[in-house]
Structures are given as structure tokens and as C-alpha cells.
Scaffold this motif. Structure first.
Motif, PDB file in Angstrom:
ATOM      1  N   LEU A  46      34.755  36.459  43.303  1.00  0.00           N
ATOM      2  CA  LEU A  46      35.425  37.570  42.642  1.00  0.00           C
ATOM      3  C   LEU A  46      34.471  38.724  42.337  1.00  0.00           C
ATOM      4  N   ASP A  47      33.178  38.422  42.157  1.00  0.00           N
ATOM      5  CA  ASP A  47      32.195  39.476  41.883  1.00  0.00           C
ATOM      6  C   ASP A  47      32.161  40.520  42.994  1.00  0.00           C
ATOM      7  N   PHE A  48      32.293  40.060  44.234  1.00  0.00           N
ATOM      8  CA  PHE A  48      32.246  40.982  45.367  1.00  0.00           C
ATOM      9  C   PHE A  48      33.418  41.962  45.319  1.00  0.00           C
ATOM     10  N   TRP A  49      34.607  41.433  45.038  1.00  0.00           N
ATOM     11  CA  TRP A  49      35.769  42.313  44.978  1.00  0.00           C
ATOM     12  C   TRP A  49      35.676  43.278  43.801  1.00  0.00           C
ATOM     13  N   TRP A  50      35.161  42.815  42.681  1.00  0.00           N
ATOM     14  CA  TRP A  50      35.026  43.691  41.518  1.00  0.00           C
ATOM     15  C   TRP A  50      34.036  44.821  41.808  1.00  0.00           C
ATOM     16  N   GLU A  51      32.962  44.518  42.525  1.00  0.00           N
ATOM     17  CA  GLU A  51      32.013  45.567  42.908  1.00  0.00           C
ATOM     18  C   GLU A  51      32.662  46.589  43.830  1.00  0.00           C
ATOM     19  N   VAL A  52      33.520  46.133  44.737  1.00  0.00           N
ATOM     20  CA  VAL A  52      34.171  47.033  45.692  1.00  0.00           C
ATOM     21  C   VAL A  52      35.139  47.986  45.001  1.00  0.00           C
ATOM     22  N   VAL A  53      35.912  47.487  44.035  1.00  0.00           N
ATOM     23  CA  VAL A  53      36.991  48.298  43.448  1.00  0.00           C
ATOM     24  C   VAL A  53      36.628  48.915  42.101  1.00  0.00           C
ATOM     25  N   ASN A  54      35.449  48.620  41.594  1.00  0.00           N
ATOM     26  CA  ASN A  54      35.057  49.143  40.279  1.00  0.00           C
ATOM     27  C   ASN A  54      34.593  50.596  40.400  1.00  0.00           C
ATOM     28  N   MET A  55      35.537  51.478  40.694  1.00  0.00           N
ATOM     29  CA  MET A  55      35.243  52.906  40.885  1.00  0.00           C
ATOM     30  C   MET A  55      36.300  53.723  40.162  1.00  0.00           C
ATOM     31  N   ARG A  56      35.934  54.304  39.059  1.00  0.00           N
ATOM     32  CA  ARG A  56      36.898  55.049  38.260  1.00  0.00           C
ATOM     33  C   ARG A  56      37.432  56.284  38.987  1.00  0.00           C
ATOM     34  N   GLN A  57      36.630  56.819  39.926  1.00  0.00           N
ATOM     35  CA  GLN A  57      37.096  58.002  40.649  1.00  0.00           C
ATOM     36  C   GLN A  57      38.177  57.646  41.669  1.00  0.00           C
ATOM     37  N   LEU A  58      38.345  56.343  41.959  1.00  0.00           N
ATOM     38  CA  LEU A  58      39.359  55.910  42.919  1.00  0.00           C
ATOM     39  C   LEU A  58      40.555  55.241  42.252  1.00  0.00           C
ATOM     40  N   PHE A  59      40.316  54.470  41.200  1.00  0.00           N
ATOM     41  CA  PHE A  59      41.378  53.691  40.570  1.00  0.00           C
ATOM     42  C   PHE A  59      41.497  54.041  39.091  1.00  0.00           C
ATOM     43  N   ASN A  60      42.732  54.307  38.667  1.00  0.00           N
ATOM     44  CA  ASN A  60      42.978  54.535  37.241  1.00  0.00           C
ATOM     45  C   ASN A  60      42.706  53.268  36.444  1.00  0.00           C
ATOM     46  N   GLU A  61      43.203  52.154  36.964  1.00  0.00           N
ATOM     47  CA  GLU A  61      43.026  50.868  36.315  1.00  0.00           C
ATOM     48  C   GLU A  61      42.905  49.782  37.371  1.00  0.00           C
ATOM     49  N   VAL A  62      42.214  48.697  37.002  1.00  0.00           N
ATOM     50  CA  VAL A  62      42.159  47.492  37.821  1.00  0.00           C
ATOM     51  C   VAL A  62      42.685  46.346  36.974  1.00  0.00           C
ATOM     52  N   TYR A  63      43.709  45.641  37.474  1.00  0.00           N
ATOM     53  CA  TYR A  63      44.304  44.511  36.761  1.00  0.00           C
ATOM     54  C   TYR A  63      44.007  43.218  37.499  1.00  0.00           C
ATOM     55  N   LEU A  64      43.891  42.162  36.730  1.00  0.00           N
ATOM     56  CA  LEU A  64      43.643  40.825  37.274  1.00  0.00           C
ATOM     57  C   LEU A  64      44.772  39.918  36.800  1.00  0.00           C
ATOM     58  N   VAL A  65      45.482  39.299  37.740  1.00  0.00           N
ATOM     59  CA  VAL A  65      46.594  38.409  37.398  1.00  0.00           C
ATOM     60  C   VAL A  65      46.164  36.964  37.633  1.00  0.00           C
ATOM     61  N   THR A  66      46.190  36.155  36.575  1.00  0.00           N
ATOM     62  CA  THR A  66      45.830  34.749  36.676  1.00  0.00           C
ATOM     63  C   THR A  66      46.940  33.913  36.050  1.00  0.00           C
ATOM     64  N   ASN A  67      46.678  32.629  35.897  1.00  0.00           N
ATOM     65  CA  ASN A  67      47.664  31.729  35.301  1.00  0.00           C
ATOM     66  C   ASN A  67      47.152  31.197  33.968  1.00  0.00           C
ATOM     67  N   ALA A  68      48.019  30.506  33.253  1.00  0.00           N
ATOM     68  CA  ALA A  68      47.647  30.002  31.929  1.00  0.00           C
ATOM     69  C   ALA A  68      46.564  28.935  32.017  1.00  0.00           C
ATOM     70  N   ASP A  69      46.575  28.175  33.102  1.00  0.00           N
ATOM     71  CA  ASP A  69      45.619  27.079  33.261  1.00  0.00           C
ATOM     72  C   ASP A  69      44.185  27.588  33.368  1.00  0.00           C
ATOM     73  N   LYS A  70      43.991  28.750  34.020  1.00  0.00           N
ATOM     74  CA  LYS A  70      42.632  29.251  34.274  1.00  0.00           C
ATOM     75  C   LYS A  70      42.308  30.523  33.493  1.00  0.00           C
ATOM     76  N   TYR A  71      43.157  30.915  32.597  1.00  0.00           N
ATOM     77  CA  TYR A  71      42.980  32.184  31.899  1.00  0.00           C
ATOM     78  C   TYR A  71      41.629  32.268  31.205  1.00  0.00           C
ATOM     79  N   LYS A  72      41.206  31.215  30.510  1.00  0.00           N
ATOM     80  CA  LYS A  72      39.944  31.242  29.751  1.00  0.00           C
ATOM     81  C   LYS A  72      38.732  31.451  30.650  1.00  0.00           C
TER      82      LYS A  72
END
Length: 520
Positions: A46-72
Motif C-alpha cells: 500500500l505504501d507504493f500506491w500512497w506515494e503515487v497518489v499523494n499529490m494535493r495538486q492532483l487529488f482533492n482527497e484520497v479515501y481508503l475503504v477497508t472492512n471492520a476486521d482489518k480497520y485497526k
């Protein structure tokens, strides 16, 4: 633009095998979700994808959708990775039996956050062979096409089409100078098809861009397909393209994707080892490509009059171009052809008068510029890799041996190999037009079609640039010839005709060649 990273799947197979692995080497990974397993170089996937999309000039927001089992797990990752914890969305599922499905997870984000933006959605738990591509190019192509966008890649030998979403694409053409460009529209989408359904090996992954208006169809789809097995994004894309008839364009990434969906421990170890070895072994590698001088045999050398020609490359004169990875893009001038130092002012005067001011460096620069432009317009996302280019040539200047186009041709070969482009990305007829476009459009060099065609195909080449072909497809009909067969044909045609030139285009010669005809 909004980015949504989907990591809500329940990886029961991989988790189970890690838990039951006999050696205990992976015991520290028990319970960890797939997206947070170690990737290349010790980073989590997941670190690789976060590095790719972590650009405020391109994305207003980045959301991550997970489940209750792995939320923590993801909450702790977010705290350590400077990801906004409030942007983690819990879909409430605890097992594979209660999961919502990717379509419902995406719809949950859109509905709960109430935004009206376009969305890029990515599966954050898949491994990409080269995540160093320019995400800005993906978004630029999406906005330029003003349609939905699906990323795809060419499957390697051994990969099974039954495990991927497979697309069929249809090129729609538009012209740019001498270039006839293609925008690829996806005409069919097959989610994990059997081997006899399609011959295509273009694999689509969960990496899509949707217009805000298209997101309204998510709710409609969920009403018609309530079962969780139908709620994968691949099934949704199959419905969107094949049934709803929504226009979806394709963009190719010259890289592979793995660890998609339900995978086992052996797959994880195999692909991790492979990608790691590629990454460590590629930095210092250099690539050298060669293009040869061209000599005309029959026909108008510039073929500006829709004629037919035969020409060939000769192996004792060539241009070499070498490319290697570097921190910046560097074009190295040739010590003889691009002189910047002279023995005296008289020396400068003599060289400039004899050879002019224009060496080969401008050819390298113009080729790089047009290559980037071509890939952007064609929907090919290049890796963010810089390089150093240098060239050498022994082709005499200004004697009609196509020395300039040989340098451009060799440079293009290097760029294609460096960025892992294949012949289907830039087919030979288009490649020849590309080289011509560099010279005529970028550098205003007077040039015809023949030189570049011969240097792309190599050997003895017959070329038919008839007006009908050129206007219909933007390039002529090219065919390599066997030198021995051509010599026999020429001798027969020459001997059969009363006049030497008459026999070159009719009678025995035309019958032997099948397509040669008259030559200018």
C-alpha cells in the motif's frame, strides 16, 4: 479529482496459508491484510500506491475503504504514513460471507462523502512491477478524452486470461502532421473469460477513472445485481461497456500487475522475488541500438508523388545511440558532430563553413520531445525514469545515405526499449511516420517517406506509396524482399524487355514480383 483506494477484500486464502506455514518464517505476518504485507525494498504494498497518489495538486482527497476486521491495521498504518485517518472508511464487513463487494464499497464512498468530483479508483493490494509511472499522465489523458478510462497491460506468457478482466480495443484514428494516431476505445470487456471466448491478452485491473455523472450508475447496477459475486468492479465494467454501452477508453501501462484477488503464499513469494530482482538489476544497465544507412535502388528517393520504390540498408554505415538511467535527462553532444571547442577562430570558421551549425544533438532532443508527446496522445503512461543519451555515427553527411534519420531511428529504438514499449505500441508503419514527423515537423528538414521505412524494416524493402493507401491509412504498403529473389527478378525483367527501363515495371518483372509495378 478524488482517489479511492480499495482494500476491503477478505484475503482468506493467503492469510490461511501464512498462518499454517510450517517453517514459521512468516509467523510475524499472521493477521496482517494483504495490502500491508512487505512489498519491494521493504515497503508495504500500500505504501507504493500512497506515494503515487499523494499529490494535493492532483487529488482533492484520497479515501481508503477497508472492512471492520482489518480497520485497526489500516488506522495504525495511516498514523505512521501521514494518511488522514478520517479518510479511512469502514464498510462494516467482518468475513467474506458478509462483504459488500467493490462496487458497493465505491458507492458507499460516493454516497457518504457527497462529492460531485470525478473519481480514480485503484485496488491498493495489488503489486505493480513498476509503480514509478507518472500518475499525472493518466489523469491528463482521462480529462483529454472526456470519457471513462480503464488501465490495461499486455499479459506475459504463462498468465491465464481466466484470472483477469480481458479487454478488446478498437483504434479510432486522428492525424497529427505525418502521424496517424490511434486512441483506443474498449469495445468488449470480459471478466475472467474462458480461453475460447477471446484471443485478446490485454488485461484490465482495478485501476479506473470515472466521470462524476457515470458514478450515478453504481446504484442502478447494485439494484440489478444484489449478489456479492456480481459486485466486483470487473463485473461492473463488463456491464458498463457491453450492456450500458458507455464509452470507455483504454490506457496502456508498459508494466505488469500481480497479486490480484485471491492469491496464495507461493504466488506472493514468487512475484515479490521477481520484482525485487528486476528493481535491483536494472539501474546500471545501458541499452545501445543501431540503425543503418539507406541506399535507393529503384524509384523516386523522396517519393513525394505517390510512387513505388525499392531501397535497402547497408551494414557498413550506421548510427549508434546509447541510453542509460540517470538522475536527470542528459543529452551528450558528439565531440565531432556537435563541437563546442575549437583550436582557433579560423578553425571554427572552417568547420562551420564546411559542416554548418547543426549536428546530431538536435535530433536526439526532437525525438525525445515527440516521443513524450506521442505516448501522451496514445494513452501510454511512461515510467518516471530519467536517462542519459549519447550517439555516434560513421554515415557521411549530405551524400544521400539518410544519416539524420538513422540517428532518429536509433534514438526511438532506445526509448522504446528503455520504457518497455513493444511493437504493438508503436507499429513499424507508424514508427516510420514518427521518424519523418520528427524531421519535417520538429526540425523542418526536407525529407521523404522512403528513408525511414527502410531503416525501420531493414534489409531490402519494397514500398508502395500509392495515393489511395496514403489517404486511407496514412502510410504505404511495405514488404521486405529476399535479395537473391530480387536479383533473379531484375535479371529476367531486364533481359525480356527491349528497353532496360521498360522491363523494370512490366512483363516478366511485374509477374515475378506480384506487386512491384512501375517505378518513378
Amino acid at each position: 479529482m478524488i482517489c479511492v483506494l480499495l482494500v476491503a477484500g477478505h484475503g482468506t486464502l493467503l492469510e490461511s496459508e501464512i498462518k499454517n506455514e510450517a517453517t514459521g518464517l512468516y509467523s510475524h505476518l499472521v493477521g496482517i491484510p494483504k495490502a500491508l504485507l512487505p512489498g519491494i525494498g521493504g515497503k508495504k504494498i500500500l505504501d507504493f500506491w500512497w506515494e503515487v497518489v499523494n499529490m494535493r495538486q492532483l487529488f482533492n482527497e484520497v479515501y481508503l475503504v477497508t472492512n471492520a476486521d482489518k480497520y485497526k491495521y489500516y488506522e495504525r498504518w495511516a498514523t505512521a504514513s501521514d494518511f488522514p485517518v478520517e479518510n479511512i472508511i469502514n464498510d462494516g464487513s467482518t468475513t467474506s460471507r458478509t462483504q459488500l463487494g467493490a462496487v458497493a464499497d465505491l458507492e458507499l464512498v460516493v454516497r457518504s462523502k457527497r462529492f460531485n468530483d470525478d473519481v480514480m479508483v485503484v485496488a491498493g493490494d495489488m503489486l505493480c512491477e513498476d509503480l514509478n509511472f507518472d500518475i499525472a499522465e493518466v489523469l491528463k489523458f482521462f480529462k483529454f478524452k472526456k470519457g471513462e478510462l480503464a488501465i490495461y497491460y499486455e499479459m506475459e506468457e504463462g498468465e491465464r486470461t481466466e484470472s483477469r478482466g480481458i479487454v478488446e480495443v478498437c483504434p479510432s484514428t486522428h492525424s497529427s502532421g505525418y502521424l496517424r494516431l490511434f486512441s483506443f476505445r474498449i469495445t468488449k470487456f470480459y471478466e475472467k473469460p474462458s480461453a475460447d471466448v477471446t484471443e485478446s491478452r490485454l488485461a484490465s485491473v482495478v485501476f479506473y477513472c470515472f466521470q462524476s455523472k457515470t458514478l450515478l450508475t453504481l446504484g442502478e447496477y447494485l439494484k440489478h445485481y444484489p449478489l456479492v459475486e456480481d459486485r466486483g468492479l470487473g463485473k461492473y465494467m463488463e456491464w458498463l461497456i457491453n450492456k450500458a454501452r458507455i464509452t470507455v477508453f483504454g490506457m496502456k501501462l508498459p508494466t505488469g500487475f500481480q497479486l490480484i484477488g485471491q492469491v496464495d503464499l507461493s504466488e506472493y513469494k514468487k512475484w515479490l522475488a521477481r520484482y525485487s530482482s528486476k528493481q535491483h538489476g536494472s539501474a546500471a544497465k545501458s541499452i545501445t541500438c543501431r540503425s543503418y544507412a539507406r541506399v535507393g535502388i529503384m524509384g523516386n528517393p523522396s517519393d513525394g508523388f505517390y510512387g513505388k520504390t525499392i531501397a535497402m540498408t547497408i551494414s557498413n554505415f550506421w548510427a549508434d545511440v546509447t541510453i542509460c538511467e540517470s538522475k536527470k535527462v542528459v543529452l551528450i553532444p558528439h565531440p565531432l558532430n556537435d563541437p563546442t571547442e575549437f583550436g582557433s577562430l579560423q578553425d571554427l570558421h572552417g568547420i562551420s563553413r564546411k559542416e554548418g551549425y547543426l549536428g546530431g544533438l538536435r535530433l536526439l532532443q526532437a525525438t525525445c520531445k515527440k516521443f513524450y508527446q506521442f505516448c501522451s496522445e496514445q494513452g501510454i503512461a511512461l515510467a518516471k525514469r530519467n536517462f542519459t543519451l549519447k550517439y555516434d555515427t560513421n554515415i557521411p553527411r549530405q551524400v544521400g545515405l539518410a544519416g539524420s534519420s538513422a540517428i532518429v531511428s536509433a534514438t526511438l529504438k532506445c526509448l522504446m526499449k528503455f520504457y518497455d514499449l513493444i511493437d504493438d505500441d508503436l507499429p513499424k508503419p507508424i514508427r516510420a511516420n514518427f521518424i519523418l514527423n520528427v524531421e519535417t515537423e520538429e526540425l523542418v528538414i526536407t525529407a521523404g517517406l522512403q528513408d525511414r521505412v527502410v531503416q525501420v524494416y531493414e534489409g531490402l524493402v519494397y514500398m508502395d506509396f500509392s495515393k489511395e493507401l496514403m489517404e486511407k491509412q496514412g502510410y504505404g504498403k511495405n514488404r521486405t524482399q529476399q535479395p537473391g529473389a530480387f536479383a533473379d527478378w531484375w535479371w529476367q525483367g531486364h533481359a525480356a524487355a527491349r528497353h532496360p527501363l521498360q522491363g523494370a515495371g512490366q512483363g516478366a518483372g511485374e509477374e515475378a514480383s506480384g506487386q512491384v509495378g512501375r517505378f518513378r
